[in-house]
Design an enzyme around this catalytic site. Structure first.
Site, short mmCIF file in Angstrom:
data_model
loop_
_atom_site.label_atom_id
_atom_site.label_comp_id
_atom_site.label_asym_id
_atom_site.label_seq_id
_atom_site.Cartn_x
_atom_site.Cartn_y
_atom_site.Cartn_z
N ASP A 89 -2.43 0.42 2.05
CA ASP A 89 -1.40 1.45 2.14
C ASP A 89 -0.14 1.05 1.37
OD1 ASP A 89 -3.19 2.52 3.92
OD2 ASP A 89 -1.79 2.65 5.59
N HIS A 231 -1.91 -3.87 3.14
CA HIS A 231 -0.89 -3.27 2.27
C HIS A 231 -0.86 -4.03 0.96
CE1 HIS A 231 0.20 -2.26 6.42
NE2 HIS A 231 0.71 -1.15 5.91
NI NI Z 1 2.31 2.63 5.40
#
Ligand code: NI
Length: 264
Positions: A89, A231
């Site tokens: 993400d 991430h």
């Molecule tokens: Ni996020």
């Protein structure tokens, strides 16, 4: 950067029921119902069917085997691949994402990237590269805000804007959404024709920022069918992700994009 919220209680409970009925309770799903933070919550919701199923094949579809008189296994017992999905993400990131893409390419691994609209600007080449190299590109809205606090129109606009940005670069309109913080509710869902994808293993990479600890945590938490949240905006996360790939591959896991795990 991701956090469960109570608004998903019903959906979680529902999926848990689906999973139980399916006989495919994932080994770690027992902690789902009462907890929304840092535990396994294997589910996704699908706009198309009204339900969701982050449930995955391998656990429930292992072929029956029989033992013959001489003790050998009879019938076909093909190896069922243990599937797992890495998701990233908040990107793309100028330096971390290319490094990750290089490592994934070397290992022939496909992952899923939930891109944040405002981070795409100026990094269109990376988005194009993700697509060319077979990764799945999803939508993480435009900015990292809690969507349930933003108002329906603003949310739809932000998601729509990111959809359009990605489509203009790749020619493909993303079909999957991961709301920032996992913050979502049904009233938002009814407006968006997207499959919402959460996660079942939270690497806590954003908090740990320590490659060794991230790898250790993910290895401990991951089983077949899991969706791992990471991430691609921290060097420690990129390094950890590649080590996770190497170690889980050596344990027989195959990495796939989330659309291959979700039933929709
Ligand atoms: Ni996020």
């Amino acid at each position: 950067m991701e956090q469960r919220r109570g608004t998903f209680r019903k959906q979680v409970a529902f999926l848990l029921a689906v999973v139980l009925l399916d006989g495919a309770l994932l080994g770690t799903a027992g902690g789902v119902a009462g907890s929304f933070w840092g535990t396994h919550t294997p589910y996704a919701t699908s706009r198309g069917t009204g339900l969701a199923a982050g449930s995955v094949a391998a656990g429930s579809t292992a072929p029956e085997t029989a033992v013959t008189a001489d003790g050998s296994l009879a019938g076909s017992t093909p190896e069922v691949p243990k599937l797992v999905a890495l998701t990233f993400d908040d990107g793309p990131h100028k330096t971390c994402t290319p490094k990750l893409l290089d490592g994934l390419k070397e290992r022939n691994v496909k992952a899923t990237f939930f891109l944040m609209g405002e981070n795409i600007v100026g990094k269109e080449d990376l988005v194009r590269r993700m697509q060319e190299e077979g990764h799945l590109i999803g939508n993480h809205s435009y900015r990292h805000i809690q969507l349930t606090h933003a108002g329906e129109d603003a949310v739809c606009e932000a998601i729509e804007k990111t959809e359009t940005m990605i489509e203009e670069i790749t020619g493909v309109r993303p079909g999957y959404l991961r709301p920032p913080y996992g913050d979502w509710n049904e009233s938002l869902e009814c407006r968006m024709n997207l499959t919402t994808v959460f996660w079942s293993v939270d690497s806590l990479d954003w908090k740990l920022k320590n490659t060794k600890q991230i790898v250790k945590r993910v290895k401990k938490e991951t089983g077949e069918g899991d969706i791992i949240l990471m991430h691609d905006i921290f060097p420690t996360s990129v390094e950890a992700a590649l080590q996770i790939v190497d170690q889980l591959q050596s344990q027989g896991y195959t990495f796939v994009t989330v659309d291959e795990l979700l039933i929709d």
